[in-house]
Design an enzyme around this catalytic site. Structure first.
Site, PDB file in Angstrom:
ATOM      1  N   THR A   1      -8.867  11.683  17.994  1.00 56.03           N
ATOM      2  CA  THR A   1      -8.881  13.049  18.035  1.00 56.03           C
ATOM      3  C   THR A   1      -7.963  13.582  16.755  1.00 56.03           C
ATOM      4  OG1 THR A   1      -8.810  13.099  20.259  1.00 56.03           O
ATOM      5  CG2 THR A   1      -8.218  14.978  19.577  1.00 56.03           C
TER       6      THR A   1
ATOM      7  N   HIS B   1      -1.858  14.862  17.481  1.00 53.48           N
ATOM      8  CA  HIS B   1      -2.387  14.337  18.633  1.00 53.48           C
ATOM      9  C   HIS B   1      -1.780  13.367  19.396  1.00 53.48           C
ATOM     10  CE1 HIS B   1      -5.562  13.310  21.831  1.00 53.48           C
ATOM     11  NE2 HIS B   1      -5.507  12.016  21.186  1.00 53.48           N
TER      12      HIS B   1
ATOM     13  N   GLU C   1     -13.415  15.222  22.410  1.00 54.96           N
ATOM     14  CA  GLU C   1     -12.230  14.694  21.328  1.00 54.96           C
ATOM     15  C   GLU C   1     -12.907  15.007  20.015  1.00 54.96           C
ATOM     16  OE1 GLU C   1     -11.160  10.793  22.205  1.00 54.96           O
ATOM     17  OE2 GLU C   1      -9.467  11.321  23.367  1.00 54.96           O
TER      18      GLU C   1
HETATM   19 MN    MN Z   1     -11.436   8.833  20.811  1.00 55.86          MN
END
Ligand code: MN
Length: 424
Positions: free
Chosen positions: A358, A142, A208
């Protein structure tokens, strides 16, 4: 006497093979039988809820250090304030009471009828009174994707990222339970580099995909929790949707980081799955290079294999699976996050919530946000009703599910599912 947990054990309560909640799971939550009833602490078993207040009242929990008010309560915090050992013993006692070989509760239809309810008939409440909420940023994929899109593909990770489990302090007041609709936030945005900022409803609304853990009472201010001690301070985990307004975020985040782009809502699943129930799904984490500071070193398998998926359902439409990821993709594990959080002497309290950041995996279908899935809007997602999405539209429902599965057993988290309503 509590029984040793075995994957082959069955409960006298019917549990289907694909249930998230076999007897080996027993996650904790808070429910109400009806709108006007008092909230009780409950445990999920199959598609039922076991009412711990009823069990307590009937005398089934007598040998444990809990009182009536721990179970007739709007939150799990008072129960959790008895600590890890007591909560683990409570779960083992419930395991024993639900075991098919135990007839204490099963032989009393009056007691069983007053202690077991259909999950579909009860109202699930926000289970934790969250004191402080911290959000980490611990998925390497991420952080790399975001760095590639917004900064420089050749130096996607910022220089601190491989040394520090980067995080920020979020806001606890806007953590809401699954099912509660989320209102599209308004705020300042700066869509054009050469023009002044504009104000209005967020246009780049995102989810997320995260997991969160909930803590027991920590140590006094000034002391630290080591990676080795961290497990003793973690009660359990839930699914966590950390809603994000990308356009508001881009304009506001320099120099102090996320603020109004993140604190309008985060949604959680209603059942807290204990760390005890997840132990058999531990696995090795990635090799960390460069070598981390000694306070971040850890022994043993501290990552967890939790299969995760996200779906988007348009208003009145059908479900589209848009992401399949796994919690095992984290670079920094919970033990490292907690050790880092307290290394400066910061104290944690019973009921604090810490989210992972995330959770993206290495492949495009495992990206844990619309930002990455649509690659900042350049690759719109094609939905089964013929429409496309770059970000989330009003009326869309985002649903996250998570479960651990091996040849013998499935330990699941249920889901967190929330609909986006238009801005006020
Ligand atoms: Mn977050």
């Amino acid at each position: 006497m509590s029984r040793k947990i075995s994957n082959s054990d069955k409960s006298w309560v019917q549990v289907s093979n694909d249930s998230d909640f076999p007897i080996q799971n027993l996650p904790f939550g808070v429910f109400k039988k009806g709108v006007n009833d008092l909230p009780h602490v409950g445990v999920a078993i199959g598609d039922k809820v076991l009412d711990l207040h009823a069990l307590y009242s009937f005398g089934y929990l007598n040998d444990l250090p809990f009182g009536k008010s721990d179970f007739q309560n709007a939150y799990l915090n008072d129960m959790m304030s008895h600590g890890k050992k007591a909560c683990s013993e409570l779960r083992l006692r419930i395991y024993d009471l639900l075991h098919e070989a135990n007839t204490e509760l099963s032989s009393s239809s009056e007691h069983a009828n007053h202690a077991l309810y259909n999950q579909s008939d009860v109202i699930m409440m926000l289970p934790i009174k969250v004191g402080d909420y911290t959000d980490f940023y611990s998925s390497r994929d991420h952080a790399t994707n975001v760095g590639t899109m917004f900064r420089d593909p050749d130096n996607a990770l910022l220089p601190n990222w491989l040394h520090i489990p980067v995080g920020y302090h979020g806001r606890a007041s806007s953590i809401v339970i699954s099912g509660e609709p989320v209102i599209r936030p308004k705020g300042q945005q700066k869509p054009n580099k050469d023009e002044p900022p504009v104000f209005g409803p967020c246009k780049l609304l995102d989810f997320e995909l995260e997991m969160a853990f909930v803590t027991f009472e920590g140590k006094p201010l000034g002391e630290s929790i080591t990676t080795k001690e961290a497990d003793d301070y973690i009660f359990g985990m839930c699914l966590f949707n950390d809603w994000s307004a990308r356009d508001i975020q881009t304009w506001e985040y320099v120099p102090l980081g996320p603020f109004l782009a993140k604190n309008f809502a985060s949604s959680i699943s209603p059942w807290i799955v204990t760390l005890d129930a997840l132990e058999q799904f531990r696995l090795e984490g990635p090799k960390q290079e460069p070598k981390v500071f000694p306070y971040l070193e850890y022994e043993g398998n501290k990552h967890i294999d939790i299969k995760l998926e996200v779906s988007l359902t348009p208003d009145g439409g059908s479900e589209n699976t848009i992401c399949k990821s796994n919690y095992k993709h984290m670079y920094w594990n919970m033990n490292q996050q907690l050790a880092h959080h307290t290394i400066n002497g910061c104290n944690i309290k019973c009921g604090d919530m810490m989210a992972s950041g995330t959770i993206s995996g290495p492949t495009p279908e495992s990206y844990g946000s619309m930002l990455e899935l649509s690659w900042r809007g350049t690759k719109p997602l094609q939905l089964n009703d013929g429409t496309e999405r770059k970000f989330i539209q009003d009326g869309d429902t985002i649903t996250m599910k998570g479960y651990c599965q091996n040849d013998e057993i499935r330990i699941g988290f249920g889901e967190v599912s929330s609909k986006i309503l238009p801005a006020n």
